[in-house]
Write a protein that holds these residues in place. Structure first.
Motif, short mmCIF file in Angstrom:
data_model
loop_
_atom_site.label_atom_id
_atom_site.label_comp_id
_atom_site.label_asym_id
_atom_site.label_seq_id
_atom_site.Cartn_x
_atom_site.Cartn_y
_atom_site.Cartn_z
N ALA A 243 0.73 -1.13 -0.03
CA ALA A 243 0.15 -0.09 -0.10
C ALA A 243 0.96 1.37 -0.28
O ALA A 243 0.28 2.33 -0.53
N ALA A 244 2.18 1.20 0.70
CA ALA A 244 2.88 2.21 0.67
C ALA A 244 3.95 2.47 -0.52
O ALA A 244 4.47 3.45 -0.36
N ASP A 245 3.90 1.47 -1.29
CA ASP A 245 4.72 1.65 -2.62
C ASP A 245 4.14 2.44 -3.88
O ASP A 245 3.49 1.91 -4.49
N PRO A 246 4.53 3.96 -3.90
CA PRO A 246 3.57 4.39 -5.09
C PRO A 246 4.02 3.98 -6.44
O PRO A 246 3.20 3.85 -7.27
N ALA A 247 5.37 3.36 -6.49
CA ALA A 247 5.68 2.92 -8.09
C ALA A 247 5.14 1.92 -8.33
O ALA A 247 4.59 1.65 -9.07
N LEU A 248 4.99 1.03 -7.37
CA LEU A 248 4.34 -0.38 -7.53
C LEU A 248 2.64 0.07 -7.87
O LEU A 248 2.10 -0.34 -8.74
N ARG A 249 2.23 0.75 -6.97
CA ARG A 249 0.71 1.25 -6.95
C ARG A 249 0.48 1.72 -8.44
O ARG A 249 -0.56 1.43 -9.09
N HIS A 250 1.16 2.67 -8.93
CA HIS A 250 1.24 3.39 -10.16
C HIS A 250 1.23 2.26 -11.39
O HIS A 250 0.58 2.55 -12.42
N ALA A 251 2.17 1.67 -11.27
CA ALA A 251 2.63 0.41 -12.31
C ALA A 251 1.61 -0.45 -12.51
O ALA A 251 1.17 -0.82 -13.69
N TYR A 252 1.10 -1.17 -11.41
CA TYR A 252 0.02 -2.21 -11.45
C TYR A 252 -1.14 -2.23 -11.00
O TYR A 252 -2.08 -3.08 -11.52
N LEU A 253 -1.52 -1.04 -10.12
CA LEU A 253 -2.79 -1.17 -9.35
C LEU A 253 -3.60 0.10 -9.76
O LEU A 253 -4.76 0.19 -9.62
#
Length: 255
Positions: A243-253
């Motif tokens: 939840a706290a990883d903005p790069a991961l959230r933007h790329a995949y979620l």
């Protein structure tokens, strides 16, 4: 690091914990390129795992393969250490695997009470045991107690999803698979359903694999988040880290 390397690293990080559910080298495809390609995943007892990713990432295919509705090209599915890859859907249900597919899973021509009794047939021998389990579900899902004589098609969307979840829980499964349970529901109902799932995991040791587009709600009750893209795991970490990883959230979620 490649997607396969990240997946292997994730499996290694959970490898010392006994798995209630495990997929090992799973390859699944309907035609052409595989939808799931070499996936490795371990879920310990009592853990809620949020399965996240865009539409078409392979989440539903994974759930259908674990439940026995889809046969893999290769790889294994293990339930409490036992290889169930070649067993039927019914056999997996008897062993304690339950699934709530997208769009509910109730018999709309039956009453709430009849649906619940039907849900207990696989794992609860005897009328007395089923009646006690039904009463427990009415205590857990209070709106259903008021609608016990109503037919499935007379229920609201939230009530139908409650009934679908109650039908799955009444059999006292060891592993529960859910596919988009919040779809089309009001936030209040979603919060109630997810709180029941969290409580069941903590109180009974139920293992939950939750495929969900409502990322924030799913991660709020999950122990781990597993992000899938193009049939491979690209992240497997504690829910709060996902939840706290903005790069991961933007790329995949997508948020």
């Amino acid at each position: 690091m490649t997607a396969d390397a990240r997946a292997a690293e994730a499996v290694t990080s959970h490898g010392t914990t006994p798995a209630m559910l495990a997929v090992e080298g799973l390859v699944v495809g309907y035609s052409g390129a595989p939808v799931i390609d070499g996936m490795q995943l371990r879920l310990p007892p009592g853990q809620v795992v949020a399965l996240l990713g865009a539409n078409g990432a392979g989440k539903t295919t994974l759930l259908r393969t674990v439940s026995g509705l889809v046969a893999p090209r290769s790889g294994r599915v293990r339930l409490d250490g036992e290889d169930v890859t070649q067993t039927t859907v019914e056999d997996r249900a008897r062993r304690g695997l339950a699934q709530v597919p997208e769009g509910h899973s109730i018999v709309t021509e039956l009453t709430v009470d009849e649906n619940l009794h039907l849900g207990g047939l696989w794992r609860l021998p005897g009328t007395k045991a089923r009646r006690a389990a039904v009463d427990e579900m009415y205590q857990t899902f209070e709106p259903l107690a008021r609608r016990r004589a109503s037919l499935g098609h007379q229920l609201s969307g939230g009530e139908r999803q409650m009934l679908a979840l109650a039908r799955a829980l009444i059999a006292r499964p060891r592993v529960l698979l859910l596919d988009e349970p919040s779809l089309g529901l009001a936030p209040r109902v979603v919060a109630q359903l997810f709180a029941i799932l969290r409580d069941a995991a903590e109180r009974t040791g139920l293992t939950v694999l939750l495929a969900e587009q409502n990322v924030t709600s799913a991660l709020s009750i999950a122990d781990r988040g597993v992000v899938v893209s193009l049939g491979a795991i690209v992240a497997d970490a504690p829910a709060e880290k996902i939840a706290a990883d903005p790069a991961l959230r933007h790329a995949y979620l997508g948020f």
